[in-house]
Design a protein around this motif. Sequence first.
Motif, PDB file in Angstrom:
ATOM      1  N   ARG A  51      44.904  45.227  35.537  1.00  0.00           N
ATOM      2  CA  ARG A  51      44.994  43.873  36.077  1.00  0.00           C
ATOM      3  C   ARG A  51      45.464  43.886  37.525  1.00  0.00           C
ATOM      4  NH1 ARG A  51      45.045  40.154  32.014  1.00  0.00           N
ATOM      5  NH2 ARG A  51      44.390  38.713  33.660  1.00  0.00           N
ATOM      6  N   GLU A  86      38.187  36.282  38.013  1.00  0.00           N
ATOM      7  CA  GLU A  86      39.328  35.413  38.279  1.00  0.00           C
ATOM      8  C   GLU A  86      40.513  35.863  37.429  1.00  0.00           C
ATOM      9  OE1 GLU A  86      38.177  31.468  37.190  1.00  0.00           O
ATOM     10  OE2 GLU A  86      37.791  31.974  35.092  1.00  0.00           O
ATOM     11  N   GLN A  87      41.675  35.307  37.733  1.00  0.00           N
ATOM     12  CA  GLN A  87      42.898  35.584  36.971  1.00  0.00           C
ATOM     13  C   GLN A  87      43.219  37.085  36.943  1.00  0.00           C
ATOM     14  OE1 GLN A  87      42.636  33.636  33.124  1.00  0.00           O
ATOM     15  NE2 GLN A  87      41.776  31.782  34.034  1.00  0.00           N
ATOM     16  N   ARG A  88      43.284  37.663  38.143  1.00  0.00           N
ATOM     17  CA  ARG A  88      43.675  39.074  38.317  1.00  0.00           C
ATOM     18  C   ARG A  88      42.778  40.012  37.508  1.00  0.00           C
ATOM     19  NH1 ARG A  88      48.187  40.196  36.147  1.00  0.00           N
ATOM     20  NH2 ARG A  88      48.831  41.852  37.572  1.00  0.00           N
ATOM     21  N   SER A 131      36.955  35.962  33.498  1.00  0.00           N
ATOM     22  CA  SER A 131      38.330  36.447  33.398  1.00  0.00           C
ATOM     23  C   SER A 131      38.379  37.584  32.377  1.00  0.00           C
ATOM     24  CB  SER A 131      39.265  35.325  32.963  1.00  0.00           C
ATOM     25  OG  SER A 131      38.973  34.921  31.625  1.00  0.00           O
TER      26      SER A 131
END
Length: 409
Positions: free
Chosen positions: A337, A289-291, A384
Amino acid sequence: MAVGLRRALGVGLLALSAPVWAAKKVDLDYHVRLLPQSDQAEVRLTLAKGEAVRSLDFDLGDGSHYSDFKADGQWQLTPGKRARGLWRPMGDKASLTYRVSVSHGRKSGSFDTRMTPSWALLRGDDLVPPARLDQQDGVELVSRLQFELPNGWKSVETAWPRIGKNTFRIDNPSRLFDRPTGWMLAGHLGSRRTRLGETEVTVASPQGQGMRRMDVLTLLTFVWPQVQAVYPRHPKKLLIVGANDPMWRGSLGAHESIYLNTRLPLVSESGSSALVRELAQVFGRINDEQRSDWISEGFAEYYAIELVRRAGGMSDERYQALQAKLTRDSQKVTTLRGEQISPAQLSKAVIVLQELDREIRLKTRNKRSLDDVLRGAMHLGTVSTKEFVQLAESVLGESSKVLDTALLQ
């Protein structure tokens, strides 16, 4: 006498309280009728007790693949970019029936899933879309999947346990709503089976599609001891399906199953393996998650190389040549990312993971490695970049110099 009375009272109280804590099991049956003449599947969901479920709220994507809804109870279709279908079953036995398109094409002319007059290669995720389940308290749905095949079609394979002719038990403890996910294959098939450790492995493809079934089983048998050493959990069943062009010329893992285009080499010229990479995805089950797509994709590619190497399938010379290629391919990468990383970013992610593995082994005097980070990520399930760094440093026992990089910012 008093002891006997106490025992009798205890048994009586247990009998009275049993209905309070025991889950009420309600059958949920999925019936799938394949219709090659219209390139569709007719799907019927049947609840033995409709009142046990308040509602099922389906995510229908853009809605273009689903049609002809008929329901016992209330059915509300909300169109849009993210179409939804809300079913409120009523009464005793209740059913929802609809049709779904099977063949999904790409702009290139290839297919992600496909139905022909003699076979169908599809995903259960498409047959029954994801849904939010609102059910009565104390209810446990017992789900089964049954296929009705066209005349002349011989068999069907899924990654779920077979409990009868063309019938499978659907049980996913991590989900409240059990639905049939993963790759599925039906028609005139050729199959090979074996048992590796705790896992029943099936390799299947439509006849005449050039699937090297014994080659696949041989490679899996070769790397399996290393797979068992790295991954703490092993599926009871693994299905590998394949087909030739015009199916998409790639590979993709799903629930306890892998798709592999039959034209792909099992081991590439560089030494990595698409089959082993998808195996790492299926066994790892890591979401990001979160790039932080670099984590799950990087782990899969790292172990696609490492498992073959540990099994003795890659010489030091070949490994060094692969390292040089990864370095060349990733030299212009400035960040890892992103929601979906590029091939160059993937090469850089593998290099970072390799450097992290060396750092951990050096600092812990070979007592720990990247394998421990992988198992920690598997335990978390969704990770993440920030959580990955924290996890790696907990294994390392101190801050990581490798992960102190602008690539992860």
